[in-house]
Every structure is written in C-alpha cells, then in structure tokens.
Design an enzyme around this catalytic site. Sequence first.
Site, PDB file in Angstrom:
ATOM      1  N   GLY A  18       0.825  -1.200   0.000  1.00  0.00           N
ATOM      2  CA  GLY A  18       0.000   0.000   0.000  1.00  0.00           C
ATOM      3  C   GLY A  18       0.859   1.250   0.000  1.00  0.00           C
ATOM      4  O   GLY A  18       1.524   1.554   0.990  1.00  0.00           O
ATOM      5  N   ALA A  19       0.868   1.973  -1.114  1.00  0.00           N
ATOM      6  CA  ALA A  19       1.693   3.186  -1.227  1.00  0.00           C
ATOM      7  C   ALA A  19       0.848   4.434  -1.067  1.00  0.00           C
ATOM      8  O   ALA A  19       1.000   5.405  -1.802  1.00  0.00           O
ATOM      9  CB  ALA A  19       2.427   3.204  -2.563  1.00  0.00           C
ATOM     10  N   GLY A  20      -0.066   4.402  -0.083  1.00  0.00           N
ATOM     11  CA  GLY A  20      -0.829   5.591   0.260  1.00  0.00           C
ATOM     12  C   GLY A  20      -0.023   6.477   1.188  1.00  0.00           C
ATOM     13  O   GLY A  20       1.207   6.389   1.249  1.00  0.00           O
ATOM     14  N   GLY A  23       1.846   4.388   4.151  1.00  0.00           N
ATOM     15  CA  GLY A  23       2.838   3.504   3.550  1.00  0.00           C
ATOM     16  C   GLY A  23       3.999   4.284   2.962  1.00  0.00           C
ATOM     17  O   GLY A  23       5.173   3.926   3.135  1.00  0.00           O
ATOM     18  N   ARG A 143      -2.182  13.017   1.014  1.00  0.00           N
ATOM     19  CA  ARG A 143      -1.821  12.909  -0.399  1.00  0.00           C
ATOM     20  C   ARG A 143      -2.026  14.245  -1.100  1.00  0.00           C
ATOM     21  O   ARG A 143      -3.068  14.877  -0.973  1.00  0.00           O
ATOM     22  CB  ARG A 143      -2.696  11.835  -1.059  1.00  0.00           C
ATOM     23  CG  ARG A 143      -2.461  11.621  -2.549  1.00  0.00           C
ATOM     24  CD  ARG A 143      -3.420  10.562  -3.065  1.00  0.00           C
ATOM     25  NE  ARG A 143      -3.230  10.261  -4.462  1.00  0.00           N
ATOM     26  CZ  ARG A 143      -3.821  10.922  -5.462  1.00  0.00           C
ATOM     27  NH1 ARG A 143      -4.621  11.939  -5.197  1.00  0.00           N
ATOM     28  NH2 ARG A 143      -3.605  10.589  -6.717  1.00  0.00           N
ATOM     29  N   LYS A 200      -9.215   4.274  19.458  1.00  0.00           N
ATOM     30  CA  LYS A 200      -9.097   4.901  18.138  1.00  0.00           C
ATOM     31  C   LYS A 200     -10.361   4.655  17.320  1.00  0.00           C
ATOM     32  O   LYS A 200     -10.857   5.565  16.639  1.00  0.00           O
ATOM     33  CB  LYS A 200      -7.878   4.350  17.396  1.00  0.00           C
ATOM     34  CG  LYS A 200      -7.668   4.971  16.020  1.00  0.00           C
ATOM     35  CD  LYS A 200      -6.430   4.422  15.337  1.00  0.00           C
ATOM     36  CE  LYS A 200      -6.238   5.057  13.966  1.00  0.00           C
ATOM     37  NZ  LYS A 200      -5.039   4.545  13.270  1.00  0.00           N
ATOM     38  N   ASN A 204     -12.831   7.447  15.696  1.00  0.00           N
ATOM     39  CA  ASN A 204     -13.109   7.405  14.257  1.00  0.00           C
ATOM     40  C   ASN A 204     -14.598   7.263  13.965  1.00  0.00           C
ATOM     41  O   ASN A 204     -15.091   7.807  12.967  1.00  0.00           O
ATOM     42  CB  ASN A 204     -12.349   6.252  13.606  1.00  0.00           C
ATOM     43  CG  ASN A 204     -10.863   6.532  13.459  1.00  0.00           C
ATOM     44  OD1 ASN A 204     -10.429   7.669  13.562  1.00  0.00           O
ATOM     45  ND2 ASN A 204     -10.075   5.505  13.229  1.00  0.00           N
ATOM     46  N   ASN A 218     -11.938  18.828  11.002  1.00  0.00           N
ATOM     47  CA  ASN A 218     -12.292  18.271  12.308  1.00  0.00           C
ATOM     48  C   ASN A 218     -12.819  19.325  13.280  1.00  0.00           C
ATOM     49  O   ASN A 218     -13.850  19.144  13.929  1.00  0.00           O
ATOM     50  CB  ASN A 218     -11.079  17.576  12.925  1.00  0.00           C
ATOM     51  CG  ASN A 218     -10.623  16.378  12.130  1.00  0.00           C
ATOM     52  OD1 ASN A 218     -11.119  16.101  11.040  1.00  0.00           O
ATOM     53  ND2 ASN A 218      -9.653  15.644  12.666  1.00  0.00           N
ATOM     54  N   SER A 271      -9.365  11.086   6.656  1.00  0.00           N
ATOM     55  CA  SER A 271      -9.174  10.259   5.468  1.00  0.00           C
ATOM     56  C   SER A 271     -10.511   9.936   4.814  1.00  0.00           C
ATOM     57  O   SER A 271     -10.595   9.817   3.587  1.00  0.00           O
ATOM     58  CB  SER A 271      -8.444   8.972   5.833  1.00  0.00           C
ATOM     59  OG  SER A 271      -9.161   8.237   6.809  1.00  0.00           O
TER      60      SER A 271
END
Length: 321
Positions: A18-20, A23, A143, A200, A204, A218, A271
């Site tokens: 996972g290259a988010g 990651g 991102r 957590k 969330n 937020n 996210s």
Amino acid sequence: MFKSTLQPALANPLYILGAGAIGSLWATYGYQAGANIRLILRNQATANNYHQHGGTHLISAGQTLISPLAADYPQSVAAPIHKLLITTKTQHTLGALNAIKPHIDEHAILLLLQNGLGIAEQIQREFPQATVLQGSTTEGCYRQSDFEYVHAGHGHTFIGASVNSDKHQQAALAQLAESLSFPPLKVDLCDNIDAVLWRKLAVNCVVNPLTAIHRCRNGELLTRPEIVAQMHEIIDEILAVSAALGLSHWLDDLHEHVANVTTATAANRTSMLQDISAGRDTEIDSINGYLCKLADQHNIKVPLNKQLLTEIKSISNTSQV
C-alpha cells in the site's frame, strides 16, 4: 529538492503493501535511513506510473524528499516476503494479500497499520502460521497528488500483539518496533494494543463520518451545537456497546477524549472526507460498520451509528458515479 544517495542495506527487505499516505511515509523515511524497503503496488500499470514519477515524493520540514524505492506488483515479486507492513485500506486488504499469498512466507511477520477493526482476525485465519501484529499511528500525512505526500504533523505510533499473544509474538514485536523507527518516526511498544485500537475506533466512529457528511475539517464539528449534540449521542451508543463487551474501562473519559482529539486535530481533513471528496470508497464498514455488527450481536440499539453507516455508503456510491 533532496534526493537520497544512501544505498539500501543488504538484508531481508521490509515490504510495504500500500503506497498511500502512511505507507509512503514509512517507505520514504526508511529509504532515507538506508533501510532495505520494497513497495508492493496494485498492478504493473501503477508500478510503471510510479517509476515514471521517479519514486515517492514527501514534503517534510520544508524540503521534498525523493525516494526511488524498489517497487513490485503481485506478479513481479521474486523473493519470499518475511516482513510485511500493511497500510492498505481495510476493505482492500484481503484481496491485496491474496494476490501476493504465494510469496508470503508461512511464518512471516504481518503488521497492520490502518484504520478500522476486524481484519486482523480474518488475516490470521488466512495465514495461520504467520505472526499478525497491529499498530496505531497519529502521524499526520496526506496525499497531494500521485506519489506525492505531505508530512503535516508528528504523532505517536504504537504496535502490539493481542493480549492472547505468545512469547514468539512479543519477541517479534520488540524487534519490529526497533526496525521501523526511522527518524523522525518513532515506534513504541504497547502492552495493550487492543485498548489503543478500541479507543481509536471510538474516535473514528464519531469524527470520520461526521466530517465526511458535513464536508468540514475536524475542528468545525465543535462550532455547531447541533453536531456537538449528535457527537454526544454517538458516543453514548459506543459506550453502550463497550459496556456489553466488558470494555467500559477503556473508555472512561470518551466524551472528553473525543473533544480533545477533535480540538488537537482541528485543521485536519479526515481520510474519510478525503476519500469521499476524491470519489473513492471508504473504510466505513470497518469503523461504524464493525461497531454496528457488535451491537447487533449483543442486541444493543445504535440508531445513529447505523444512520452514519447508511449515509456514508450512499454518499460514497454517489461520488463514484
């Protein structure tokens, strides 16, 4: 821009699935520290795009770190995977793991660093001889564009094994925490990761869907009295489920904790909000959906959590059209 000239260490590589944002955060700092790291991307087209881009780009402390990490896709993995950091979204995790299953050593260490709960148990069933560990991080990273991310704020990262873990898991855990502490990232051990993950999840369940529905950061949740009242009702439902599970002692101060986290991350975009805005599917099933499943099993009424679950699914389906 700064491009590392460090050569990766000769050792069994740390694979990152996972290259988010998360990651890529670990991959970048690991590469800059000279660690032997390989990304596993979705497919060959994604890998080609990644190579054309020249690797990951991370904006950190006023400079751009360019890291041309080695990258594989499921069909190109050559070496056995002994250590795997899993940062995919929960709804994609099993599919991504099954795509590389032939390459995963049966005694591999698999570390989950993602939102939501419920997936670790499924992974353990699929890989019964593997050591499945879980983690939680509050590092802020988002991102900006393809393979370009911004490290927006430092946080805390904890990893741990289930309370039912054996000595083998604990030994693997200590070694893994040290090997993943790439400056400025620091990974600490936690002797009760289940409590950390449950707290957590509780936060969330409140903040993520509400920011996605109201399309706000937020901190804006706390500026509208009607949303604050809704937050309190959602928290009360979470506390009812926690009581049925015998976990109330983990959430003694949940109302105050949610308010503090929301205030501390006031400028953040969750996210889930980012996924909705970009037309991507969300992790709602492993967040509010997970809570609702537990509630149904114990005959606890959680109408607001079910409403959030339904609404996010509806918004997500609409945004992907």
